[in-house]
Design an enzyme around this catalytic site. Structure first.
Site, mmCIF file in Angstrom:
data_model
loop_
_atom_site.group_PDB
_atom_site.id
_atom_site.type_symbol
_atom_site.label_atom_id
_atom_site.label_comp_id
_atom_site.label_asym_id
_atom_site.label_seq_id
_atom_site.Cartn_x
_atom_site.Cartn_y
_atom_site.Cartn_z
ATOM 1 N N LYS A 71 9.913 -15.429 8.394
ATOM 2 C CA LYS A 71 9.297 -16.054 8.802
ATOM 3 C C LYS A 71 10.203 -17.169 9.853
ATOM 4 C CE LYS A 71 7.090 -16.380 4.043
ATOM 5 N NZ LYS A 71 6.852 -17.149 3.047
ATOM 6 N N TYR A 75 -2.782 -13.950 4.956
ATOM 7 C CA TYR A 75 -2.472 -14.406 3.571
ATOM 8 C C TYR A 75 -4.537 -14.194 3.460
ATOM 9 C CZ TYR A 75 2.544 -16.015 3.446
ATOM 10 O OH TYR A 75 3.748 -15.305 3.257
ATOM 11 N N ASN A 110 11.240 -20.007 2.176
ATOM 12 C CA ASN A 110 11.837 -19.365 1.664
ATOM 13 C C ASN A 110 11.966 -18.422 2.533
ATOM 14 O OD1 ASN A 110 9.028 -18.095 2.526
ATOM 15 N ND2 ASN A 110 8.958 -17.791 -0.294
ATOM 16 N N HIS A 143 8.990 -12.771 4.003
ATOM 17 C CA HIS A 143 7.816 -12.374 3.898
ATOM 18 C C HIS A 143 7.813 -10.566 3.599
ATOM 19 C CE1 HIS A 143 3.499 -10.794 2.342
ATOM 20 N NE2 HIS A 143 3.479 -9.606 3.467
ATOM 21 N N GLU A 200 -1.212 -5.147 5.405
ATOM 22 C CA GLU A 200 -0.391 -5.444 5.761
ATOM 23 C C GLU A 200 0.199 -4.994 7.260
ATOM 24 O OE1 GLU A 200 0.708 -9.283 2.787
ATOM 25 O OE2 GLU A 200 2.244 -7.165 3.464
HETATM 26 N N1 UDP Z 1 4.133 -20.566 -1.377
HETATM 27 C C1 UDP Z 1 3.954 -22.068 -1.595
HETATM 28 N N2 UDP Z 1 3.538 -22.535 -2.665
HETATM 29 C C2 UDP Z 1 3.726 -21.777 -3.561
HETATM 30 C C3 UDP Z 1 3.639 -20.353 -3.661
HETATM 31 C C4 UDP Z 1 3.425 -19.883 -2.057
HETATM 32 O O1 UDP Z 1 4.172 -22.830 0.190
HETATM 33 O O2 UDP Z 1 3.289 -22.824 -4.963
HETATM 34 C C5 UDP Z 1 3.894 -19.961 0.123
HETATM 35 C C6 UDP Z 1 5.358 -19.599 0.685
HETATM 36 O O3 UDP Z 1 6.158 -19.690 1.508
HETATM 37 C C7 UDP Z 1 5.184 -17.450 -0.485
HETATM 38 C C8 UDP Z 1 3.640 -17.850 0.161
HETATM 39 O O4 UDP Z 1 2.945 -18.875 0.072
HETATM 40 O O5 UDP Z 1 6.171 -17.179 -0.192
HETATM 41 C C9 UDP Z 1 3.240 -16.628 -0.513
HETATM 42 O O6 UDP Z 1 2.851 -17.060 -1.660
HETATM 43 P P1 UDP Z 1 3.472 -15.475 -2.988
HETATM 44 O O7 UDP Z 1 2.655 -15.534 -3.850
HETATM 45 O O8 UDP Z 1 2.148 -14.143 -2.096
HETATM 46 O O9 UDP Z 1 4.631 -15.420 -2.924
HETATM 47 P P2 UDP Z 1 5.585 -14.304 -1.949
HETATM 48 O O10 UDP Z 1 4.820 -12.547 -2.134
HETATM 49 O O11 UDP Z 1 5.751 -14.517 -0.967
HETATM 50 O O12 UDP Z 1 7.160 -14.050 -3.022
HETATM 51 MG MG MG Z 2 3.009 -12.619 -1.675
#
Ligand code: UDP
Ligand code: MG
Length: 162
Positions: free
Chosen positions: A20, A60, A123, A126, A137
């Protein structure tokens, strides 16, 4: 042996991994790419792009009802993203292990987020969360001709297949 080759080919998977904008800006591209590369996975596509907000919303779409959705899409489209496809046996699930838990406060040390990130909103990486998501994706981010088909010279050493 032929049988081993067939079994190996049947286990092969592809996953979509993206660094990211925070990971790119922090100079973490080589660190992150090297973790996938050293593990033994094969890079089959890579490009640096700034996605539009509409594109981020498509990526997303599953999270569209979450309170952080708008900010997340603003952030993903705020700068360059390094989009990649990695191939290997079990790469979808194990790629997520390498990445670590979504919230870096809960990611184990040794994982990418555990070692390199602090808060959930930044974080850095992805990774697709399943076979269908990975397919969707990859199709969203890449055209079929951008997926490079080649024989990796290390594959026989990584898998022990002739
Ligand atoms: N995210 C956020 N706040 C939250 C949960 C998720 O900003 O409380 C963001 C975070 O960057 C995350 C992304 O949304 O990587 C996608 O969420 P997902 O649950 O799919 O997590 P991932 O698959 O990236 O671990
Ligand atoms: Mg995810």
């Amino acid at each position: 042996m032929l049988q081993d080759q067939e079994a190996h080919a049947a286990e092969m998977e592809r996953t979509f991994i993206a660094i990211k904008p925070d990971g790119v800006q922090r100079g973490l591209i080589s660190e992150i790419v090297s973790r996938f590369e050293r593990k033994g996975y094969k890079l089959v596509a890579i490009k640096l792009i700034v996605p539009s907000k509409e594109f981020a919303q498509k990526h997303y779409h599953d999270l569209k009802d979450r309170p952080f959705f708008n900010g997340l899409c603003d952030f993903l489209s705020s700068g360059p993203v390094l989009a990649m496809v990695w191939e290997g046996e079990g790469v979808i699930k194990y790629g997520r292990k390498l990445i670590g838990a979504t919230d870096p406060q809960k990611s184990e040390p040794g994982t990418i987020r555990g070692d390199l990130a602090v808060v959930v909103g930044r974080n850095i990486i992805h990774g697709s969360d399943g076979l269908e998501t990975a397919k969707d994706e990859i199709a969203l981010w890449f055209e079929p001709k951008e997926l490079v088909s080649y024989t990796s010279n290390v594959e026989k050493w990584v898998y022990g297949v002739n």
